[in-house]
Design an enzyme around this catalytic site. Structure first.
Site, PDB file in Angstrom:
ATOM      1  CD  GLU A 173      33.387  31.035  51.351  1.00 16.32           C
ATOM      2  OE1 GLU A 173      32.569  30.914  50.425  1.00 16.32           O
ATOM      3  OE2 GLU A 173      34.073  30.098  51.767  1.00 16.32           O
TER       4      GLU A 173
ATOM      5  CB  THR B 169      40.962  36.665  47.135  1.00 14.58           C
ATOM      6  OG1 THR B 169      39.594  36.352  47.330  1.00 14.58           O
ATOM      7  CG2 THR B 169      41.183  38.139  47.417  1.00 14.58           C
TER       8      THR B 169
END
Length: 388
Positions: free
Chosen positions: A361, A126
């Site tokens: 997630e 990310t």
């Protein structure tokens, strides 16, 4: 269908439950309050083989199956979800992809220190402008005469401040701007710089960091095929979601346990509140939803350990278990009333910890997209496009 755990699975479950009751649960409130990362705890977990439960013995692990690992995460998270996510990221997002995609040399070099708890693992995908749309990441890796120069920044990286091994995803084909042209790299903890530590709503016994990367590494640090790193990330997340679902399941179970015991002891109008139908309805719904979540989580784990497709099953497990955890923690607060809103009881911590399981997630919204695309037959088409 056989819903019985094996003798070995029950032994691992009991071992983890006993350890969590003795070494984690008594300290969880303090760790939460002090935002303390219990680094010393992971050496103790490693001594029991719980930092590499489903890692083969030849690589320093316990050699158990994936369902055993899920049982461990459930029990750890039942005591402290911050500990659960630390182990989940370390195992699901770092050790297992190294085993799946690594060369023999990479597996022999990087996996044993992870399985033995000598290193913690971190997964760096990310970025500030690449979250759910992870394929738009901007971290770059440029080829040199003897390796790669990697430069960029990552956000929301669990374990980064204490990690010895970091999986980093960077764009190796500058002509692309989507999931194609991304590669995975295995970096050492010293190769990244922690630039910020997040102050979070919950999971305060875990660490979440921003990191900066400006490092040269050898060609042997590429994990899997060049320009096919997004497939590594997606397959890693397919299994990682099951681990987060197990974490959510542990939180839900913990909240229910406190609410049930409180309902037996707290008295109003001359009798325990558990004898009032309103409370009975809440507890009945809580128990039913937790049982349903557990079946979804265990089924997904069973499919993965058999090597069968589990993308849809894992997404369903994470979606339902995470929303169950948030609902059950909220209901536990309601059952405890004013006490539930205070730090005298742990249910307010469970509520804060539960929320993140609907976000990381893959958010619940992303899980619904994964499920919908799977049942419509679009999933394989997207994977093919992502791989070029």
């Amino acid at each position: 269908m056989d819903f019985e755990l094996s003798v070995h699975q029950r032994e691992i479950q009991a071992l983890t439950r006993d350890f969590a009751a003795a070494e984690i649960e008594p300290h969880a409130a303090e760790w939460d309050r002090e935002h303390h990362f219990p680094r010393e705890l992971y050496a103790k977990l490693a001594e029991l083989g719980l930092m590499g439960v489903c890692i083969p013995e030849e690589y320093g692990g316990a050699g158990a199956d994936f369902l055993s690992y899920v049982l461990v995460l459930e029990e750890l998270s039942r005591a402290d979800a911050g500990v659960g996510v630390t182990v989940a990221v370390h195992t699901s997002a770092v050790a297992l992809p190294l085993l799946m995609f690594g060369t023999d040399e990479q597996k022999a070099r990087f996996v044993p220190p992870l399985a033995r708890g000598e290193h913690l693992g971190a997964f760096a995908l990310t970025e500030p402008e690449a979250g759910s749309d992870a394929g738009s990441l901007r971290t770059r890796a440029e080829a040199t005469s003897d390796g790669w120069r990697i430069n960029g920044a990552k956000q929301w990286i669990t374990n980064a401040a204490f990690a010895g091994t970091v999986l980093v995803f960077a764009r190796t084909d500058p002509q692309t701007s989507d999931a194609r042209g991304v590669s995975a790299f295995v970096l050492d903890g010293d190769d990244v710089t922690v630039t910020r530590t997040e102050e979070k709503l919950g999971l305060n016994s875990s660490v979440t960091n921003d990191i900066a990367i400006d490092v040269h590494v050898g060609a042997d640090r590429v994990l899997g095929e060049l320009n096919r790193g997004f497939a590594v990330a997606m397959q890693t997340l397919d299994g990682g979601r099951i681990g987060i679902a197990a974490q959510a399941l542990g939180i839900a179970q913990a909240a229910y346990d406190v609410a049930r015991e409180y309902a037996k002891e707290r008295r109003t109008f001359g009798k325990p509140i558990g004898e009032h139908q309103a409370i009975q309805q809440k507890l009945a719904d809580m128990s039913t939803e937790i049982d349903a979540a557990r079946l979804l989580v265990y089924r997904a784990a069973w499919l993965k350990q058999r090597g069968e497709p589990h993308t849809e099953a894992g997404a369903k497990a994470k979606l339902f278990a995470s929303e169950t955890a948030r609902r059950q923690a909220g209901e536990a607060i309601q059952i405890l009333g004013g006490y539930g809103y205070t730090k005298e009881f742990p249910v307010e911590r469970y509520y804060r910890d539960a929320k993140i399981t609907e976000i990381y997630e893959g958010t619940s919204e992303i899980q619904r997209l994964v499920i919908a695309r799977s049942i419509l037959g679009l999933r394989q088409q997207e994977r093919t496009l992502a791989q070029g």
